[in-house]
Design an enzyme around this catalytic site. Structure first.
Site, PDB file in Angstrom:
ATOM      1  N   GLY A  13       1.146  -1.289  -0.207  1.00 33.54           N
ATOM      2  CA  GLY A  13       0.041  -0.375  -0.426  1.00 33.54           C
ATOM      3  C   GLY A  13       0.923   1.450  -0.234  1.00 33.54           C
ATOM      4  O   GLY A  13       1.732   1.677   0.881  1.00 33.54           O
ATOM      5  N   ARG A  74       1.115  -4.754  -5.865  1.00 35.31           N
ATOM      6  CA  ARG A  74       1.701  -6.542  -4.919  1.00 35.31           C
ATOM      7  C   ARG A  74       1.578  -7.381  -5.833  1.00 35.31           C
ATOM      8  O   ARG A  74       1.389  -7.233  -7.446  1.00 35.31           O
ATOM      9  CB  ARG A  74       0.016  -6.671  -4.723  1.00 35.31           C
ATOM     10  CG  ARG A  74      -0.548  -5.610  -3.660  1.00 35.31           C
ATOM     11  CD  ARG A  74      -1.234  -5.985  -2.230  1.00 35.31           C
ATOM     12  NE  ARG A  74      -1.545  -5.225  -1.049  1.00 35.31           N
ATOM     13  CZ  ARG A  74      -2.122  -3.682  -0.828  1.00 35.31           C
ATOM     14  NH1 ARG A  74      -3.094  -3.704  -1.642  1.00 35.31           N
ATOM     15  NH2 ARG A  74      -1.785  -3.396   0.286  1.00 35.31           N
ATOM     16  N   ASP A 105       4.779  -4.842   6.269  1.00 33.02           N
ATOM     17  CA  ASP A 105       5.049  -6.431   6.636  1.00 33.02           C
ATOM     18  C   ASP A 105       5.355  -6.704   5.625  1.00 33.02           C
ATOM     19  O   ASP A 105       5.903  -8.030   5.528  1.00 33.02           O
ATOM     20  CB  ASP A 105       4.306  -6.537   7.939  1.00 33.02           C
ATOM     21  CG  ASP A 105       3.059  -6.951   7.479  1.00 33.02           C
ATOM     22  OD1 ASP A 105       2.111  -5.828   6.702  1.00 33.02           O
ATOM     23  OD2 ASP A 105       2.482  -8.400   7.857  1.00 33.02           O
ATOM     24  N   THR A 128       4.493   2.756   5.805  1.00 34.30           N
ATOM     25  CA  THR A 128       2.622   2.544   5.594  1.00 34.30           C
ATOM     26  C   THR A 128       1.357   3.187   7.236  1.00 34.30           C
ATOM     27  O   THR A 128       1.858   4.111   7.927  1.00 34.30           O
ATOM     28  CB  THR A 128       2.517   0.784   6.131  1.00 34.30           C
ATOM     29  OG1 THR A 128       1.151   0.481   6.872  1.00 34.30           O
ATOM     30  CG2 THR A 128       3.447   0.404   7.492  1.00 34.30           C
ATOM     31  N   ASP A 130      -0.600   2.486   8.642  1.00 34.99           N
ATOM     32  CA  ASP A 130      -1.425   1.490   9.615  1.00 34.99           C
ATOM     33  C   ASP A 130      -0.237   1.757  10.950  1.00 34.99           C
ATOM     34  O   ASP A 130      -0.961   1.093  11.910  1.00 34.99           O
ATOM     35  CB  ASP A 130      -1.268  -0.049   8.881  1.00 34.99           C
ATOM     36  CG  ASP A 130      -2.501  -0.222   8.626  1.00 34.99           C
ATOM     37  OD1 ASP A 130      -3.226   0.780   7.752  1.00 34.99           O
ATOM     38  OD2 ASP A 130      -2.601  -1.272   7.047  1.00 34.99           O
ATOM     39  N   ASP A 132       2.061   0.176  11.765  1.00 32.48           N
ATOM     40  CA  ASP A 132       1.837  -1.281  12.575  1.00 32.48           C
ATOM     41  C   ASP A 132       3.612  -1.897  12.691  1.00 32.48           C
ATOM     42  O   ASP A 132       3.373  -3.086  12.558  1.00 32.48           O
ATOM     43  CB  ASP A 132       0.355  -2.153  12.556  1.00 32.48           C
ATOM     44  CG  ASP A 132       1.492  -2.691  10.531  1.00 32.48           C
ATOM     45  OD1 ASP A 132       1.929  -1.932   9.412  1.00 32.48           O
ATOM     46  OD2 ASP A 132       0.320  -2.799  10.133  1.00 32.48           O
ATOM     47  N   ARG A 174      -6.567  -2.370   8.110  1.00 37.73           N
ATOM     48  CA  ARG A 174      -7.291  -3.958   8.346  1.00 37.73           C
ATOM     49  C   ARG A 174      -6.730  -4.706   9.690  1.00 37.73           C
ATOM     50  O   ARG A 174      -7.701  -5.410  10.290  1.00 37.73           O
ATOM     51  CB  ARG A 174      -6.703  -4.819   7.063  1.00 37.73           C
ATOM     52  CG  ARG A 174      -7.054  -5.713   6.927  1.00 37.73           C
ATOM     53  CD  ARG A 174      -6.946  -5.787   4.954  1.00 37.73           C
ATOM     54  NE  ARG A 174      -5.849  -6.003   4.879  1.00 37.73           N
ATOM     55  CZ  ARG A 174      -5.581  -5.133   3.497  1.00 37.73           C
ATOM     56  NH1 ARG A 174      -6.355  -5.787   2.524  1.00 37.73           N
ATOM     57  NH2 ARG A 174      -4.609  -5.335   2.475  1.00 37.73           N
TER      58      ARG A 174
HETATM   59  P1  ADP Z   1       2.505  -3.760   2.134  1.00 39.33           P
HETATM   60  O1  ADP Z   1       3.844  -4.272   2.895  1.00 39.33           O
HETATM   61  O2  ADP Z   1       1.580  -2.304   2.576  1.00 39.33           O
HETATM   62  O3  ADP Z   1       2.524  -4.488   4.216  1.00 39.33           O
HETATM   63  P2  ADP Z   1       1.605  -6.419   1.125  1.00 39.33           P
HETATM   64  O4  ADP Z   1       1.149  -6.970   2.811  1.00 39.33           O
HETATM   65  O5  ADP Z   1       0.537  -5.980   0.383  1.00 39.33           O
HETATM   66  O6  ADP Z   1       2.245  -4.902   1.084  1.00 39.33           O
HETATM   67  O7  ADP Z   1       3.196  -6.908   0.433  1.00 39.33           O
HETATM   68  C1  ADP Z   1       3.718  -5.947  -0.547  1.00 39.33           C
HETATM   69  C2  ADP Z   1       4.524  -7.587  -0.971  1.00 39.33           C
HETATM   70  O8  ADP Z   1       5.928  -7.872  -0.940  1.00 39.33           O
HETATM   71  C3  ADP Z   1       2.947  -8.650  -1.619  1.00 39.33           C
HETATM   72  O9  ADP Z   1       2.635  -8.543  -2.974  1.00 39.33           O
HETATM   73  C4  ADP Z   1       4.193  -9.541  -2.054  1.00 39.33           C
HETATM   74  O10 ADP Z   1       5.059  -9.178  -3.119  1.00 39.33           O
HETATM   75  C5  ADP Z   1       5.453  -9.137  -1.090  1.00 39.33           C
HETATM   76  N1  ADP Z   1       5.721 -10.273  -0.055  1.00 39.33           N
HETATM   77  C6  ADP Z   1       4.880 -10.254   0.909  1.00 39.33           C
HETATM   78  N2  ADP Z   1       4.449 -10.611   2.008  1.00 39.33           N
HETATM   79  C7  ADP Z   1       5.822 -12.102   1.677  1.00 39.33           C
HETATM   80  C8  ADP Z   1       6.452 -13.212   2.011  1.00 39.33           C
HETATM   81  N3  ADP Z   1       6.144 -14.121   2.569  1.00 39.33           N
HETATM   82  N4  ADP Z   1       7.599 -13.277   1.004  1.00 39.33           N
HETATM   83  C9  ADP Z   1       7.844 -12.728   0.094  1.00 39.33           C
HETATM   84  N5  ADP Z   1       7.430 -11.707  -0.107  1.00 39.33           N
HETATM   85  C10 ADP Z   1       6.146 -11.206   0.008  1.00 39.33           C
HETATM   86  O1  F6P Z   2      -1.698   0.185   3.524  1.00 35.41           O
HETATM   87  C1  F6P Z   2      -2.719   0.143   4.531  1.00 35.41           C
HETATM   88  C2  F6P Z   2      -3.516  -0.200   4.039  1.00 35.41           C
HETATM   89  O2  F6P Z   2      -3.920   1.348   3.896  1.00 35.41           O
HETATM   90  C3  F6P Z   2      -4.943  -0.937   5.335  1.00 35.41           C
HETATM   91  O3  F6P Z   2      -5.032  -0.282   6.093  1.00 35.41           O
HETATM   92  C4  F6P Z   2      -5.499  -1.570   4.260  1.00 35.41           C
HETATM   93  O4  F6P Z   2      -6.396  -2.404   4.540  1.00 35.41           O
HETATM   94  C5  F6P Z   2      -5.497  -1.733   2.761  1.00 35.41           C
HETATM   95  O5  F6P Z   2      -3.529  -1.107   3.060  1.00 35.41           O
HETATM   96  C6  F6P Z   2      -6.267  -1.697   1.602  1.00 35.41           C
HETATM   97  O6  F6P Z   2      -5.392  -1.943   0.699  1.00 35.41           O
HETATM   98  P1  F6P Z   2      -6.668  -1.760  -1.235  1.00 35.41           P
HETATM   99  O7  F6P Z   2      -7.052  -0.932  -0.840  1.00 35.41           O
HETATM  100  O8  F6P Z   2      -5.191  -1.300  -1.323  1.00 35.41           O
HETATM  101  O9  F6P Z   2      -5.749  -3.365  -0.771  1.00 35.41           O
END
Ligand code: ADP
Ligand code: F6P
Length: 321
Positions: A13, A74, A105, A128, A130, A132, A174
């Protein structure tokens, strides 16, 4: 031997202040004679070889802009061994000897895989809304998001007070109640639902009815999206109190806009530090700020659950209404 070229990507995000972090990383790298490549669209762009050398001028006038000039995405493929192997192949092909990842994360999990499993030096910058990630008081974008949501709640308060209504306002988060808790306290909300604490709906509805009898007829209830849906909460309030409710879902407006001074400065300081860590030969680290001091932790620690002073802030909010 000193490294010569590093990469930077934003992933997951987007968050206001990511651009300020990119600017800092690019400019600090350039000033310390490191070449820097921008990787577009996070891990997805890495796999698709969407890379470009960034120079001092390429990050002009972005410090105050929301979003990310590198775009973000993503990438489910990066969860697989094959996807990661492809990422490593691309990094090697372009001579990238270290990587700064800016994100949440999930992004950090990707960096853990790259650094621990594949030996690519990686450093994480917390981006982020969030807030978190562990090892930092604040993540880049969270202050801006709180202020954006607060501005909306202040406006909602005007109509709530004028029409003497009950309003349920849903904010982002979330898995995190950070934004909800902050705006509830700052906006003088009457109640708040967050994923980190149990909530007693019957008790709140009892308070609403009691309040009504005493002449307190305006209520703002803030809901973190990870706790419930505003529509559901509003329906329950109406069912239990027979009072009319209104709903506002603030949504992605909280992800946009010009970053606050706090987020820009956090991004500017942490961006530089990330480059320093890579130049020092460090890997698998995440940056943050604790009590105004730069803090470095392992990426694994950064993704552990951060303690939110939920009970304390909740009680303060309730005490002051
Ligand atoms: P954020 O970084 O905002 O938490 P996401 O959870 O969507 O966003 O993760 C972003 C991207 O990081 C994912 O689309 C994926 O490409 C990568 N990623 C997430 N979890 C893993 C994992 N366990 N191992 C490798 N890559 C990951
Ligand atoms: O970036 C974190 C966050 O804003 C969460 O609080 C929210 O649930 C999520 O991203 C939504 O992201 P998207 O609509 O891009 O999937």
């Amino acid at each position: 031997m000193a490294i010569k070229r590093i990469g930077v990507l934003t992933s997951g995000g987007d968050a206001p202040g990511m651009n300020a972090a990119i600017r800092s990383i690019v400019r600090y790298a350039n000033r310390t004679n490191l070449e820097i490549m921008g990787i577009f669209r996070g891990y997805a762009g890495l796999l698709n070889e969407e890379l470009k050398v960034l120079d001092h001028r390429s990050v002009s006038n972005i410090i105050g802009r929301g979003g990310t000039i590198l775009k973000t995405a993503r990438c489910p493929e990066f969860l697989t061994q094959e996807g990661q192997a492809r990422g490593v192949e691309v990094l090697k092909k372009y001579g990238i000897e270290g990587l700064v990842v800016i994100g949440g994360d999930g992004t950090y999990r990707g960096a853990i895989a790259l650094s621990r499993r594949w030996g690519i030096p990686c450093v994480g910058v917390p981006g982020t809304i969030d807030n978190d990630l562990n090892g930092t008081d604040s993540t880049i974008g969270s202050d801006t998001a709180v202020n954006t949501a607060l501005e909306a709640i202040d406006k909602i308060r005007d109509t709530v007070t004028s029409m003497e209504r009950i309003f349920v306002v849903e904010v982002m988060g979330r898995g995190s109640g950070y934004i909800a808790l902050q705006v509830a306290l700052a906006g003088g909300a009457e109640d708040v639902l967050i994923p980190e604490r149990q909530f007693d709906m019957h008790r709140m509805c009892h308070d609403i009815v009691e309040g009504n009898l005493r002449g307190k007829v305006s209520w703002i209830v803030v809901v973190a999206e990870g706790a419930s849906k505003a529509e559901d909460v509003a329906r329950q309030i109406t069912d239990l109190t027979s009072l009319e409710t209104r709903v506002a879902v603030l949504g992605h407006v909280q992800r946009g806009g010009s970053p606050t001074a706090r987020d820009r400065n956090l991004a500017s300081l942490l961006g530089m530090e990330a480059v320093k860590l890579l130049a020092d030969g460090q890997s698998g680290k995440a940056l943050g700020v604790i009590s105004d001091n730069i803090n470095v932790v392992d990426l694994e620690f950064a993704i552990t659950k951060k303690a939110l002073e939920a009970e304390y802030v909740y009680r303060a909010m309730k005490m002051l209404i």
